[in-house]
Design an enzyme around this catalytic site. Sequence first.
Site, short mmCIF file in Angstrom:
data_model
loop_
_atom_site.label_atom_id
_atom_site.label_comp_id
_atom_site.label_asym_id
_atom_site.label_seq_id
_atom_site.Cartn_x
_atom_site.Cartn_y
_atom_site.Cartn_z
N PRO A 297 0.81 -1.23 0.00
CG PRO A 297 -0.68 -1.48 1.79
CD PRO A 297 0.57 -2.05 1.19
CD GLU B 149 -1.14 -4.67 10.00
OE1 GLU B 149 -1.10 -3.43 9.86
OE2 GLU B 149 -2.14 -5.35 9.69
NE ARG C 43 -5.43 -5.51 -21.85
CZ ARG C 43 -5.47 -4.44 -22.63
NH1 ARG C 43 -4.60 -3.48 -22.51
NH2 ARG C 43 -6.41 -4.34 -23.56
CG ASP D 116 -6.24 -0.49 -24.69
OD1 ASP D 116 -6.74 -0.75 -25.80
OD2 ASP D 116 -6.00 -1.33 -23.82
C1 9D3 Z 1 -2.99 -0.55 9.36
C2 9D3 Z 1 -2.45 0.06 8.14
N1 9D3 Z 1 -2.69 -0.75 6.93
C3 9D3 Z 1 -2.18 0.03 5.76
C4 9D3 Z 1 -3.27 0.70 5.03
C5 9D3 Z 1 -1.96 -2.02 7.01
C6 9D3 Z 1 -2.07 -2.87 5.81
C7 9D3 Z 1 -3.28 -3.12 5.20
C8 9D3 Z 1 -3.35 -3.97 4.11
C9 9D3 Z 1 -0.94 -3.46 5.32
C10 9D3 Z 1 -1.02 -4.31 4.22
C11 9D3 Z 1 -2.23 -4.57 3.64
C12 9D3 Z 1 -2.31 -5.49 2.51
N2 9D3 Z 1 -2.31 -4.79 1.21
C13 9D3 Z 1 -1.36 -5.02 0.31
O1 9D3 Z 1 -0.49 -5.81 0.56
C14 9D3 Z 1 -1.38 -4.29 -0.94
C15 9D3 Z 1 -2.25 -3.27 -1.42
C16 9D3 Z 1 -3.40 -2.62 -0.87
O2 9D3 Z 1 -3.86 -2.90 0.24
N3 9D3 Z 1 -4.00 -1.64 -1.60
C17 9D3 Z 1 -3.56 -1.28 -2.83
N4 9D3 Z 1 -2.50 -1.85 -3.38
C18 9D3 Z 1 -1.86 -2.83 -2.68
S1 9D3 Z 1 -0.51 -3.64 -3.21
C19 9D3 Z 1 -0.40 -4.57 -1.87
#
Ligand code: 9D3
Length: 257
Positions: A87, A114, A152, A167
């Site tokens: 994230p 996490e 793709r 696209d």
């Molecule tokens: C408590 C804070 N959270 C961060 C917003 C912790 C957290 C939540 C979800 C840590 C990792 C995750 C799992 N998400 C991913 O691994 C992830 C992800 C996403 O949640 N949103 C958009 N792109 C991606 S790429 C990997």
Amino acid sequence: MRIDILTIFPDMFPCVLNTSILKRAQDKGLVEIHVWNLRDWTTDKHQTTDDTPYGGGGGMIMKPEPIFAAVETLLGEEKVPVILLTPQGRVFNQEMAQALAQQERLLFICGRYEGVDERVREHLVTEEISIGDYVLSGGELAAMVVVDAVVRLLPGALGYERAAAEDSHATGLLEGPHYTRPPVFRGWEVPEVLRSGHHARVAQWRRLQSLKRTLERRPDLLARAPLTQEEKQWLREQGYEGPYYDENENADLRTDN
Ligand code: 9D3
């Protein structure tokens, strides 16, 4: 191209990878995709991939050892982009897909829990990618999204004539409405111009529809779309005051430099 994916949930992948364009691209030999279970690189009886965070705070963190062992086994001395789905990564877009599609090889690490131990980011990962501002349960779905968008674009991956370069997100505008038969459905007609067979009028109508739809739904895209003077004038008449894309002035807005 060769793509390796490291995950603790390898079962999430086959259905997506063995369907439609992704399947055909592999069958044609355009891409070879390998999904690896990170647990295969653990050394303890319970195949542990996570542990508690130093300093407390709850949640679990992915341990560095299995990730380093897996990446080093798979890549050896080869210099390959190692992409962590997280994230906190750069938000994925079509330009990033195009850049990744130029690579010979890619390796994706799917984050879970996490997050991953910071030493993985610092000493192993070369790029961090997010697919948008919402919370997923892990990096697996994000990896599939990125792989789909990249594969793709490989020459020969699309079964139809229309080039990937045409696209929606490559022209910088949203697409307008599409219709197929029947010409009248429940009294709702297909626009006359589309049935006229007048190709120049059709192209002009479609471009205007694209412009209208983009102005209405995604005016932010207009700042980055190459537009004619005529189109800018039309947008101005609709009350859009800019900003506009300019090859020279707005070089700082692009992500390809
Ligand atoms: C408590 C804070 N959270 C961060 C917003 C912790 C957290 C939540 C979800 C840590 C990792 C995750 C799992 N998400 C991913 O691994 C992830 C992800 C996403 O949640 N949103 C958009 N792109 C991606 S790429 C990997």
